[in-house]
Write a protein that holds these residues in place. Structure first.
Motif, PDB file in Angstrom:
ATOM      1  N   MET A   1       0.847  -1.194   0.000  1.00 35.53           N
ATOM      2  CA  MET A   1       0.000   0.000   0.000  1.00 35.53           C
ATOM      3  C   MET A   1       0.881   1.243   0.000  1.00 35.53           C
ATOM      4  N   ARG A   2       0.587   2.172  -0.907  1.00 39.37           N
ATOM      5  CA  ARG A   2       1.361   3.411  -0.989  1.00 39.37           C
ATOM      6  C   ARG A   2       0.570   4.538  -0.329  1.00 39.37           C
ATOM      7  N   ILE A   3       1.215   5.194   0.649  1.00 39.64           N
ATOM      8  CA  ILE A   3       0.590   6.276   1.406  1.00 39.64           C
ATOM      9  C   ILE A   3       1.270   7.599   1.083  1.00 39.64           C
ATOM     10  N   LEU A   4       0.485   8.616   0.761  1.00 35.03           N
ATOM     11  CA  LEU A   4       1.014   9.979   0.720  1.00 35.03           C
ATOM     12  C   LEU A   4       0.691  10.615   2.061  1.00 35.03           C
ATOM     13  N   TYR A   5       1.732  10.898   2.819  1.00 38.90           N
ATOM     14  CA  TYR A   5       1.581  11.515   4.138  1.00 38.90           C
ATOM     15  C   TYR A   5       1.870  13.001   3.972  1.00 38.90           C
ATOM     16  N   PHE A   6       0.841  13.820   4.116  1.00 37.61           N
ATOM     17  CA  PHE A   6       0.883  15.239   3.752  1.00 37.61           C
ATOM     18  C   PHE A   6       0.713  16.084   5.006  1.00 37.61           C
ATOM     19  N   SER A   7       1.749  16.862   5.336  1.00 39.33           N
ATOM     20  CA  SER A   7       1.723  17.667   6.557  1.00 39.33           C
ATOM     21  C   SER A   7       2.338  19.027   6.305  1.00 39.33           C
ATOM     22  N   ASP A   8       2.247  19.895   7.312  1.00 40.35           N
ATOM     23  CA  ASP A   8       2.830  21.232   7.177  1.00 40.35           C
ATOM     24  C   ASP A   8       4.021  21.425   8.119  1.00 40.35           C
ATOM     25  N   ASN A   9       4.643  20.300   8.523  1.00 41.69           N
ATOM     26  CA  ASN A   9       5.830  20.391   9.367  1.00 41.69           C
ATOM     27  C   ASN A   9       6.580  19.065   9.342  1.00 41.69           C
ATOM     28  N   SER A  10       7.807  19.094   9.802  1.00 41.56           N
ATOM     29  CA  SER A  10       8.634  17.884   9.869  1.00 41.56           C
ATOM     30  C   SER A  10       9.022  17.591  11.313  1.00 41.56           C
ATOM     31  N   SER A  11       8.046  17.706  12.192  1.00 42.76           N
ATOM     32  CA  SER A  11       8.289  17.550  13.620  1.00 42.76           C
ATOM     33  C   SER A  11       8.590  16.100  13.987  1.00 42.76           C
ATOM     34  N   ASP A  12       9.008  15.914  15.246  1.00 39.93           N
ATOM     35  CA  ASP A  12       9.234  14.565  15.757  1.00 39.93           C
ATOM     36  C   ASP A  12       7.966  13.729  15.670  1.00 39.93           C
ATOM     37  N   LEU A  76       0.963  16.154  -8.572  1.00 36.97           N
ATOM     38  CA  LEU A  76       1.722  15.196  -7.772  1.00 36.97           C
ATOM     39  C   LEU A  76       0.938  13.906  -7.556  1.00 36.97           C
ATOM     40  N   LEU A  77      -0.337  14.045  -7.274  1.00 35.78           N
ATOM     41  CA  LEU A  77      -1.168  12.867  -7.039  1.00 35.78           C
ATOM     42  C   LEU A  77      -1.278  12.000  -8.294  1.00 35.78           C
ATOM     43  N   ARG A  78      -1.377  12.632  -9.469  1.00 34.96           N
ATOM     44  CA  ARG A  78      -1.449  11.867 -10.718  1.00 34.96           C
ATOM     45  C   ARG A  78      -0.161  11.077 -10.937  1.00 34.96           C
ATOM     46  N   ASN A  79       0.973  11.675 -10.559  1.00 31.13           N
ATOM     47  CA  ASN A  79       2.255  11.004 -10.756  1.00 31.13           C
ATOM     48  C   ASN A  79       2.500   9.919  -9.703  1.00 31.13           C
ATOM     49  N   LEU A  80       2.119  10.191  -8.474  1.00 29.97           N
ATOM     50  CA  LEU A  80       2.404   9.273  -7.379  1.00 29.97           C
ATOM     51  C   LEU A  80       1.402   8.124  -7.307  1.00 29.97           C
ATOM     52  N   ARG A  81       0.162   8.402  -7.650  1.00 29.76           N
ATOM     53  CA  ARG A  81      -0.926   7.411  -7.595  1.00 29.76           C
ATOM     54  C   ARG A  81      -0.954   6.684  -6.234  1.00 29.76           C
ATOM     55  N   PRO A  82      -1.082   7.438  -5.131  1.00 33.43           N
ATOM     56  CA  PRO A  82      -1.131   6.782  -3.812  1.00 33.43           C
ATOM     57  C   PRO A  82      -2.443   6.021  -3.633  1.00 33.43           C
ATOM     58  N   ASP A  83      -2.389   4.984  -2.811  1.00 33.03           N
ATOM     59  CA  ASP A  83      -3.607   4.257  -2.467  1.00 33.03           C
ATOM     60  C   ASP A  83      -4.451   5.035  -1.472  1.00 33.03           C
ATOM     61  N   LEU A  84      -3.799   5.916  -0.691  1.00 39.35           N
ATOM     62  CA  LEU A  84      -4.509   6.694   0.321  1.00 39.35           C
ATOM     63  C   LEU A  84      -3.698   7.946   0.643  1.00 39.35           C
ATOM     64  N   VAL A  85      -4.394   9.038   0.889  1.00 39.02           N
ATOM     65  CA  VAL A  85      -3.760  10.274   1.345  1.00 39.02           C
ATOM     66  C   VAL A  85      -4.102  10.472   2.827  1.00 39.02           C
ATOM     67  N   HIS A  86      -3.069  10.652   3.629  1.00 40.38           N
ATOM     68  CA  HIS A  86      -3.197  10.911   5.070  1.00 40.38           C
ATOM     69  C   HIS A  86      -2.753  12.357   5.278  1.00 40.38           C
ATOM     70  N   ALA A  87      -3.687  13.246   5.638  1.00 42.02           N
ATOM     71  CA  ALA A  87      -3.388  14.676   5.644  1.00 42.02           C
ATOM     72  C   ALA A  87      -3.834  15.352   6.929  1.00 42.02           C
ATOM     73  N   GLY A  88      -3.100  16.358   7.322  1.00 41.79           N
ATOM     74  CA  GLY A  88      -3.422  17.196   8.464  1.00 41.79           C
ATOM     75  C   GLY A  88      -2.306  18.202   8.676  1.00 41.79           C
ATOM     76  N   PRO A  89      -2.544  19.289   9.378  1.00 45.57           N
ATOM     77  CA  PRO A  89      -3.760  19.718  10.059  1.00 45.57           C
ATOM     78  C   PRO A  89      -4.944  19.967   9.115  1.00 45.57           C
ATOM     79  N   VAL A  90      -6.088  20.194   9.737  1.00 47.48           N
ATOM     80  CA  VAL A  90      -7.344  20.210   8.997  1.00 47.48           C
ATOM     81  C   VAL A  90      -7.394  21.327   7.965  1.00 47.48           C
ATOM     82  N   GLN A  91      -7.149  22.585   8.392  1.00 41.33           N
ATOM     83  CA  GLN A  91      -7.410  23.732   7.503  1.00 41.33           C
ATOM     84  C   GLN A  91      -6.249  24.038   6.571  1.00 41.33           C
ATOM     85  N   THR A  92      -5.165  23.271   6.655  1.00 38.56           N
ATOM     86  CA  THR A  92      -4.020  23.500   5.777  1.00 38.56           C
ATOM     87  C   THR A  92      -3.905  22.330   4.798  1.00 38.56           C
TER      88      THR A  92
END
Length: 377
Positions: A1-12, A76-92
Motif C-alpha cells: 500500500m502506498r501512502i502519501l503523508y501530507f503535513s505542514d511540518n517535519s516535527s518529531d 503530484l497525485l497523478r504522478n504518485l498514484r497513492p492508495d490513500l492520502v493521510h493529511a493534516g492539520p485540517v485547515q491546511t
C-alpha cells in the motif's frame, strides 16, 4: 500500500508516524508543504520518499494560501498514484487534499486546529467544513477532538480510529540516567517543575512564568526547567531578568528527543498552561516518567488527569490558579507522590502504548482503500 503523508511540518511527531509506516512494510511518500528548517536538521527515516512543491508554503499560512497549491498537488497525485492520502492539520494540508479531490482521504487533526482555530473567522470555518466533509476517514487523538470534528461531519464509527499519539513502552520511565540538578545550579533539596512546551501564545508561557514567580515567593525551594524556544523568547527572557529569576529558572533551549527522558527525570513535577490541546504527548511523557502534573483545566486534559488523583487542573489563563496548584504539588507527602507516580505510569501503559494502538490505524487504511476500490468497480 502506498501512502502519501501530507503535513505542514517535519516535527518529531511526523517522524514517528513515518518510521512506524516503514516498519509495517508500507510504501510512504512524505510531502511537507512548508519544507521547514527541521527537514534539513533531521533526515527522514530510511525508506521514506520525500516530494515537495516548487515553492514551499509559509509557516502559519491561512487556508487561502493552500488553495494556490491545489493544482500542483493534483499533478503530484497523478504522478504518485497513492492508495490513500493521510493529511493534516485540517485547515491546511487537509483542506488542500480535500480540494484536490483525492480519495480515500484520511484527515488527522492536530488538536488546536479543531479546538481553537476551526471557527476563528469565516475563511477558517469554511476550510474546516470542506476538509472534514470531503474526508473518508477521521483520526482524532481524544474524545474532545472527536466531538469537535463531528460538529462539521457526521463520521460513522467505522470510519474513525482514535488513539493518542502515544509513546513506546519503556521509552519514558522513572528509571535511568537524569540531568543533575547541580548542573542546572539547583540544590538537591529543591522542588523542580519542568515545562516542555514551545514559547508560543497558545501555550501561555507568560502565565506559567507569573505563576511560578508567585509560587516561588511563597516557597523559595521551587525551581523551573523551561525547555524550548519560540516567538515569545524575548518576553520570556525579559520577565526572568526583571524578576531576578535567573538562578531559579533554567533555560537549556531545544532538547533532542532522545535526551528528553533524562530531563523529565530531573524534575519532580510537570506543568503546562496550554490554552488548547488534544492529547498532549509531553503530558503523556511526563506521566510515563511518573511525574505529578499541573495542567490547564480543559476537556482534553480531563481525559487524562483527575484532580488530586494524579495531578491538578488550573483555570485557563489564571496565573493565580496555577500558582496555587504548583504549591499543592510541591507540598505532597512522599507517600502520596509515590502513589501518583505509579498511577500515572499505569495510565500511560494501559491507554497510550504506541505499538499496541497503531494497528488500529492500519486497519482503517485497509477499510478505506477497500471501500474505494469497490466503489470504482
Amino acid at each position: 500500500m502506498r501512502i502519501l503523508y501530507f503535513s505542514d511540518n517535519s516535527s518529531d511527531h511526523n517522524h514517528r508516524f513515518l518510521e512506524k509506516f516503514i516498519s509495517q512494510g508500507l510504501e510512504v511518500v512524505f510531502l511537507d508543504a512548508t519544507q521547514d528548517s527541521m527537514t534539513a536538521a533531521k533526515p527522514l527515516p530510511g525508506g521514506v520518499r520525500s516530494v515537495r512543491f516548487k515553492e514551499s508554503v509559509p509557516r502559519d499560512a491561512d487556508p487561502s494560501h493552500y488553495e494556490s497549491i491545489v493544482s500542483e498537488l493534483k499533478s503530484l497525485l497523478r504522478n504518485l498514484r497513492p492508495d490513500l492520502v493521510h493529511a493534516g492539520p485540517v485547515q491546511t494540508c487537509g483542506y488542500a487534499a480535500a480540494l484536490s479531490g483525492s480519495h480515500p482521504l484520511l484527515i488527522m487533526p492536530w488538536g488546536s486546529d479543531l479546538l481553537a482555530y476551526a471557527d476563528r473567522n469565516p475563511e477558517w470555518k469554511r476550510a474546516t467544513e470542506i476538509a472534514l466533509r470531503a474526508a473518508d476517514g477521521f483520526f482524532p487523538d481524544c474524545d474532545t477532538v472527536r466531538a469537535a470534528g463531528r460538529q462539521y461531519a457526521n463520521f460513522p464509527d467505522e470510519r474513525i480510529v482514535q488513539f493518542p499519539w502515544g509513546i513506546r513502552r519503556g521509552s519514558f520511565s522513572p528509571r535511568g540516567s537524569a540531568v543533575s540538578r547541580e548542573s542546572l545550579g539547583f540544590g538537591t533539596d529543591s522542588f523542580t517543575f519542568i515545562s516542555t512546551r514551545s514559547w508560543e501564545p497558545v501555550y501561555d508561557i507568560h502565565v506559567l512564568l507569573r505563576a511560578f514567580n508567585l509560587a516561588w515567593e511563597k516557597n523559595n525551594l521551587l525551581r523551573l526547567v523551561l525547555l524550548g524556544d519560540g516567538s515569545e523568547a524575548g518576553q520570556v527572557r525579559s520577565f526572568i531578568t526583571e524578576h531576578d529569576l535567573g538562578s531559579v529558572v533554567a533555560m537549556p533551549g531545544v532538547i533532542p528527543h532522545a535526551e528528553m527522558p533524562r530531563w523529565f527525570r530531573a524534575a519532580n513535577a510537570y506543568v503546562s498552561c496550554a490554552r488548547s490541546d488534544g492529547t498532549s504527548i509531553s503530558l503523556l511523557q511526563a506521566m510515563a516518567t511518573g511525574l505529578p502534573v499541573v495542567v490547564t483545566d480543559i476537556a482534553s486534559n480531563r481525559e487524562w488527569v483527575t484532580e488530586e488523583k494524579n495531578g491538578w487542573l488550573a483555570t485557563v489563563g489564571s496565573y493565580e490558579a496555577f500558582a496555587d496548584q504548583l504549591l499543592r504539588a510541591a507540598n505532597l507527602e512522599p507517600a502520596d507522590r509515590e502513589a501518583i507516580s505509579q498511577r500515572n505510569q499505569n495510565i500511560v501503559a494501559e491507554r497510550a502504548d504506541w505499538d499496541r494502538n497503531f494497528p488500529g490505524l492500519l486497519r482503517l487504511y485497509e477499510t478505506l482503500v477497500s471501500n474505494t476500490v469497490e466503489m470504482k468497480v
